[in-house]
Design a protein around this motif. Structure first.
Motif, PDB file in Angstrom:
ATOM      1  N   GLN A   1       0.792  -1.219   0.000  1.00  0.00           N
ATOM      2  CA  GLN A   1       0.000   0.000   0.000  1.00  0.00           C
ATOM      3  C   GLN A   1       0.834   1.283   0.000  1.00  0.00           C
ATOM      4  O   GLN A   1       0.521   2.224  -0.734  1.00  0.00           O
ATOM      5  CB  GLN A   1      -0.961  -0.003   1.203  1.00  0.00           C
ATOM      6  CG  GLN A   1      -1.945   1.153   1.214  1.00  0.00           C
ATOM      7  CD  GLN A   1      -2.796   1.210  -0.056  1.00  0.00           C
ATOM      8  OE1 GLN A   1      -3.197   0.165  -0.585  1.00  0.00           O
ATOM      9  NE2 GLN A   1      -3.048   2.409  -0.567  1.00  0.00           N
ATOM     10  N   PRO A   2       1.937   1.388   0.802  1.00  0.00           N
ATOM     11  CA  PRO A   2       2.743   2.616   0.756  1.00  0.00           C
ATOM     12  C   PRO A   2       3.303   2.927  -0.624  1.00  0.00           C
ATOM     13  O   PRO A   2       3.539   4.094  -0.961  1.00  0.00           O
ATOM     14  CB  PRO A   2       3.868   2.337   1.763  1.00  0.00           C
ATOM     15  CG  PRO A   2       3.313   1.296   2.677  1.00  0.00           C
ATOM     16  CD  PRO A   2       2.428   0.444   1.831  1.00  0.00           C
TER      17      PRO A   2
ATOM     18  N   GLU B   1       0.499   4.512  -3.195  1.00  0.00           N
ATOM     19  CA  GLU B   1      -0.067   5.817  -2.898  1.00  0.00           C
ATOM     20  C   GLU B   1       0.523   6.928  -3.766  1.00  0.00           C
ATOM     21  O   GLU B   1      -0.085   7.983  -3.923  1.00  0.00           O
ATOM     22  CB  GLU B   1       0.150   6.155  -1.412  1.00  0.00           C
ATOM     23  CG  GLU B   1      -0.608   5.228  -0.470  1.00  0.00           C
ATOM     24  CD  GLU B   1      -0.229   5.460   0.985  1.00  0.00           C
ATOM     25  OE1 GLU B   1       0.772   6.196   1.204  1.00  0.00           O
ATOM     26  OE2 GLU B   1      -0.891   4.914   1.880  1.00  0.00           O
TER      27      GLU B   1
ATOM     28  N   GLN C   1       0.758   8.047  -6.837  1.00  0.00           N
ATOM     29  CA  GLN C   1       0.266   7.924  -8.203  1.00  0.00           C
ATOM     30  C   GLN C   1       0.956   8.867  -9.175  1.00  0.00           C
ATOM     31  O   GLN C   1       0.893   8.680 -10.383  1.00  0.00           O
ATOM     32  CB  GLN C   1      -1.247   8.177  -8.225  1.00  0.00           C
ATOM     33  CG  GLN C   1      -2.071   7.075  -7.579  1.00  0.00           C
ATOM     34  CD  GLN C   1      -2.016   5.765  -8.349  1.00  0.00           C
ATOM     35  OE1 GLN C   1      -1.889   5.764  -9.569  1.00  0.00           O
ATOM     36  NE2 GLN C   1      -2.078   4.649  -7.636  1.00  0.00           N
TER      37      GLN C   1
END
Length: 462
Positions: free
Chosen positions: A354-355, A358, A360
Motif C-alpha cells: 500500500q505505501p 499511494e 500515483q
C-alpha cells in the motif's frame, strides 16, 4: 614494315599528316611496327584528322585481324612523363603476351572487365566489412531490438573488457580475429584489477570468490554469441542492403573451453534465525526504502529486473482475484516470446504494498523519490548493505539479494510449496513445447494461496 619511327618523326607526322618514305613525304593514315616475337602481332599507329595519334595492338587470329586500343601517343603518365613510342612498344608487347592464351582479343578484353569488376566488388566489401567493435555493437543492438533485458549488462562487459581494454583489436576487422585474440581478452578479464564501481575504489584482488572467473566465462559466452550473430548477419535477407558486412568464415570462440571454476551457484540459504534478523532490519528502514525492500521479500523474491520495470499500467483488476500486478518476463529461450507473469496482491500483500501504491504521480510503484523508478541495482544494494551491516554485528552471515532469493525459495519449500508451484510463483523457465508455447494459464489461484501462506509465515517469523 621494318622501318621504325622516332618520336620526332611521329610528332612531325601528327602535325603534317605525312611520313617520309623513300625520301618522299607521303600522306599516311596508319603506320605499323612488327613486334619482336613471332605471332605477337604489331603496334599499329593511326593518325586522326585532329592530329592525334592513337596506339593499338593488332594481331591476326584465324585469318581475321583484331586490334585493341592501348592509348595515345604523347599522353602523360601518372608521373607527368610523355608516353613516347618506346613506352608503347613495351606496352604492346606486354598486352600481346597477356592475350596470347585467349582465343581472341575480345575474350581477353572480357577477362579484364571481369577482373576489374571483381576488384571493385572486393574493394566495396573491404570498405563495408565491419570491425570487432562494430560486430559487438550490432550484436547488442540486436539484443535490444529483441527486448533482451540483459543487453545493458552485456554492453557494459564488452566495453570494459574488450573495446576499452584492447582498442587496436576493437578496430581490427571482425573476420581477422583469431582464437588467440579471444584467449588474450579472457586472460585480461581474469587478471585485471576490479573496476571501480559506485563511490570509491574497490581494493579487492581478483579471485574466484569475487566473481572474476564467472565474469570471464560470461564474457566468453557474450563473444561467442556475438560471432554467431555475425556469421548469420551477412546472409540475412532482412538486413539493409548497404549494411556493414563482417565476412566471417568461422567462430573464433567456438573451440575455447569454458573457464574452470566459474559459475559456481550460490546455493547457501540463511537459517530461520538469520532470516528473522533480516526482516527486522528491513522493517527498521525508513520511507520508501523500507516499503520497496519489504515488497521484494513479501512478493517471494521475484526477479528484481522484472519487478522494478512495473508501471501503473501493470496494475490490473481481475474479476475473480482482485488487484493483479503484471510483470513482463523476457527471460525466455531463443524463439520464446515474452510472457506475462501475474501476481495477485490482495489481502496481506496488498497491505504491504500500500505505501508504494499511494504515489500515483510517480512513474511506477517502485520509486524512492516519486520522480523516477528505482533501478534494479539500487534495489539490490539495499540488501547487500544490510548484509554487510548484519554480518559485521554477528547477526547473520554476509548476504546479498541473490542470497535472499535462495533463502526465500528454500523457506517456501520448507512450508510445503512444491517445486512446480514455486516455478509458477517465481516465473522460472519453462521446458517442453507444451509449457513454452501452449500453456497460457496464469495460475492466479495457486499464486494467491502461496503468497498468502508466505505472508503469514513472514509475519509469524518476527
Amino acid at each position: 614494315m621494318g622501318h621504325k619511327l622516332t618520336d620526332a618523326q611521329a610528332k612531325s607526322w601528327a602535325a603534317t599528316g605525312t611520313i617520309k618514305k623513300s625520301g618522299v613525304l607521303t600522306p599516311t593514315r596508319t603506320f605499323s611496327e612488327q613486334l619482336g616475337a613471332r605471332g605477337a602481332g604489331s603496334m599499329l599507329l593511326e593518325r586522326r584528322p585532329n592530329g592525334g595519334i592513337e596506339v593499338y595492338l593488332a594481331v591476326r587470329r584465324g585469318g581475321r585481324q583484331e586490334r585493341r586500343k592501348l592509348g595515345h601517343f604523347g599522353e602523360l603518365s601518372s608521373g607527368g612523363q610523355n608516353k613516347g613510342l618506346s613506352f608503347w612498344r613495351l606496352e604492346a608487347e606486354r598486352v600481346s603476351a597477356a592475350a596470347r592464351d585467349f582465343p581472341t582479343l575480345g575474350a581477353y578484353e572480357s577477362h579484364l572487365l571481369q577482373l576489374s569488376a571483381d576488384q571493385r566488388r572486393d574493394e566495396s566489401l573491404a570498405t563495408r566489412q565491419g570491425s570487432l567493435e562494430q560486430l559487438l555493437m550490432a550484436y547488442v543492438a540486436d539484443m535490444e531490438r529483441r527486448g533482451k533485458t540483459s543487453a545493458k549488462g552485456v554492453l557494459g562487459a564488452l566495453r570494459l573488457d574488450v573495446i576499452k581494454a584492447f582498442p587496436a583489436l576493437a578496430e581490427t576487422k571482425a573476420k581477422d580475429i583469431q582464437p588467440e585474440d579471444v584467449s588474450e581478452i579472457l586472460r585480461h578479464c581474469i587478471s585485471r584489477k576490479p573496476a571501480s564501481k559506485g563511490r570509491g575504489i574497490r581494493k579487492t584482488e581478483a579471485s574466484t570468490t569475487n566473481g572474476k572467473l564467472t565474469a570471464a566465462n560470461r564474457l566468453r559466452a557474450y563473444l561467442r554469441a556475438a560471432f554467431s550473430f555475425g556469421l548469420k548477419h551477412d546472409l540475412n535477407p532482412l538486413r539493409a542492403g548497404d549494411a556493414v558486412l563482417f565476412g566471417l568464415r568461422f567462430n573464433p570462440v567456438a573451440d575455447l573451453p569454458t573457464i574452470e571454476g566459474a559459475e559456481r551457484a550460490n546455493t547457501e540459504a540463511l537459517t530461520k534465525d538469520e532470516f528473522r534478523e533480516v526482516i527486522r532490519a528491513v522493517n527498521s528502514q525508513e520511507g520508501k526504502r523500507q516499503a520497496i525492500a519489504r515488497a521484494m521479500i513479501y512478493l517471494a523474491g521475484q526477479r528484481v529486473e522484472m519487478l522494478m520495470r512495473a508501471t501503473w499500467a501493470d496494475l490490473l483488476e481481475d474479476a475473480e482475484h482482485g488487484r493483479v500486478l503484471r510483470l513482463l518476463d523476457n527471460k525466455g529461450g531463443k524463439g520464446t516470446p515474452p510472457r506475462d507473469h501475474l501476481l495477485p496482491i490482495s489481502g496481506r500483500l496488498g497491505d504491504v504494498l500500500q505505501p508504494l501504491l499511494e504515489l500515483q504521480h510517480a512513474p511506477g510503484p517502485f520509486s524512492l523519490d516519486g520522480l523516477r523508478r528505482i533501478s534494479s541495482h539500487t534495489a539490490q544494494k539495499i540488501f547487500s548493505e544490510l548484509g554487510a551491516e548484519l554480518s559485521k554485528r554477528g547477526r547473520t552471515r554476509y548476504f546479498t539479494w541473490r542470497t535472499m532469493r535462495v533463502t526465500i525459495e528454500t523457506h517456501l519449500a520448507m512450508l510445503g510449496v512444491d517445486e512446480q508451484r514455486r516455478a509458477w510463483l517465481l516465473s522460472h523457465g519453462r521446458s517442453g513445447v507444451q509449457a513454452k508455447h501452449y500453456d497460457r494459464y496464469s495460475y492466479l489461484k495457486e499464486k494467491r494461496e502461496d503468497l498468502a501462506r508466505w505472508a503469514a509465515y513472514l509475519d509469524a517469523l518476527v
